[in-house]
Design an enzyme around this catalytic site. Structure first.
Site, mmCIF file in Angstrom:
data_model
loop_
_atom_site.group_PDB
_atom_site.id
_atom_site.type_symbol
_atom_site.label_atom_id
_atom_site.label_comp_id
_atom_site.label_asym_id
_atom_site.label_seq_id
_atom_site.Cartn_x
_atom_site.Cartn_y
_atom_site.Cartn_z
ATOM 1 N N LYS A 6 0.712 -1.092 -0.229
ATOM 2 C CA LYS A 6 -0.156 0.192 0.138
ATOM 3 C C LYS A 6 0.874 1.270 -0.064
ATOM 4 O O LYS A 6 2.147 1.374 0.294
ATOM 5 C CB LYS A 6 -0.769 0.078 1.071
ATOM 6 C CG LYS A 6 -0.206 0.083 2.611
ATOM 7 C CD LYS A 6 0.020 1.264 3.188
ATOM 8 C CE LYS A 6 0.754 1.236 4.584
ATOM 9 N NZ LYS A 6 1.435 2.546 4.888
ATOM 10 N N ASP A 133 -3.669 -1.062 10.255
ATOM 11 C CA ASP A 133 -3.720 -1.074 8.866
ATOM 12 C C ASP A 133 -4.505 -2.297 7.989
ATOM 13 O O ASP A 133 -4.639 -2.270 7.103
ATOM 14 C CB ASP A 133 -2.180 -1.265 8.405
ATOM 15 C CG ASP A 133 -1.577 0.367 8.382
ATOM 16 O OD1 ASP A 133 -2.430 1.360 8.797
ATOM 17 O OD2 ASP A 133 -0.321 0.304 8.124
#
Length: 302
Positions: A6, A133
């Site tokens: 990411k 996350d």
């Protein structure tokens, strides 16, 4: 199963809560590159066996993918030996979310193996128990993160369309930055090190209105620069030489360059500054989450 990295297109840490966690606002997208996770369930004892292609990766509870499997088994008991195979490409200590992505992939894979359909709310709550996350990797596209990161919002369709497929160059020096240490350094500089909430919301509005020109920003930039000045020096050089839209991702040490020019110019400039140990990969924003639903015919999900 693909387990993508990411990038934080902007990351604004706005303050520290009484429980020690930090509040943040961040626009995040996965990319079409990362690790690979394979799950296999056999008739052995009720245990979790994790193997990895990279040396030094923990194979037990210190590994977030292992903990994801343990949590799933705790909440939804199942019998047999679960084997987890990790093919690692995402470097550690980079701010690219490798461990969290692996954990999310394990959750997806177990749903497939066991034929579970827990629903989005249960799935997201399970992911949030593992780490801030992890929930973002369950989303079908880019997300806006809030809270300590566990609260995710789907971005407007026009913004999602504008981000999908955008080319990006990810590059990392031969050093790592531990997330916990980065947050400690940020807290030590508070309140000056925090981004005002009004500024964070303004960043978000600018991305919604004009994603092609909205600023890349990261509250950890100064922390990373203080520890490794070479990071800030290179980013500034790339901006001046190429007009690069580049920034740190997460707490670092990896950086990214949005819409980079064709090679070899960017790669040559980065290697000249950081040497041959620099890690580089070209990819693009956006990676679809796995298809779910129904049971899996095989005893392996890959």
């Amino acid at each position: 199963m693909a387990s993508p990295a990411k990038l934080n297109l902007f990351l604004a840490v706005t303050g520290r809560r009484a429980d020690g966690y930090h509040e943040l606002v961040s626009l995040v997208s996965t990319v079409a590159w990362g690790d690979t996770v394979e799950l296999a369930l056999d008739d052995g004892p009720d245990e979790i066996v994790l193997s990895c292609t990279s040396a030094g990766v923990p194979a037990g509870p210190a590994n977030l993918a292992w903990r994801a499997a343990a949590l799933y088994r705790e909440e939804r008991p199942f019998s047999g030996r679960l084997r987890i195979g990790l093919e690692k490409r995402i470097p550690a200590g980079a701010g690219l979310g490798g461990g969290s992505s692996n954990a999310a992939a394990v959750l997806w894979g177990l749903e497939r193996l066991l034929g579970d359909t827990p629903g989005e709310e249960v799935r997201r709550a399970r992911a949030a128990r593992l780490g801030s996350d992890v929930p973002l990797f369950l989303a079908p596209g880019p997300v806006l993160m809030r809270g300590r990161g566990e609260k995710t919002e789907t971005v407007p369709p026009k913004l999602a369309a504008a981000l999908k497929g955008r080319p990006v160059l990810i590059f990392k020096p031969g050093v790592e930055i531990a997330t916990a240490r980065a947050y400690q350094a940020l807290a030590a500089g508070a309140p000056e090190s925090h981004t005002p909430e009004s500024a964070a919301e303004d960043l978000w509005r600018r991305w919604v209105a004009a994603p092609g020109s909205a600023p890349l920003a990261n509250s950890f930039s100064a922390v990373a620069a203080a520890k490794f000045p070479a990071i800030a020096l290179l980013l500034e050089r790339l901006r001046k030489t190429f007009g690069a839209r580049c920034q740190l991702s997460g707490s670092g040490s990896a950086c990214f360059w949005l819409d980079p020019p064709a090679p070899p110019g960017p790669e040559a400039a980065i290697r000249e500054a950081w040497g041959p140990e620099a890690f580089l990969v070209r990819t693009h924003l956006g990676h679809p989450r796995p298809n779910l639903g129904g049971s899996c015919d095989a005893q392996t999900v890959a």
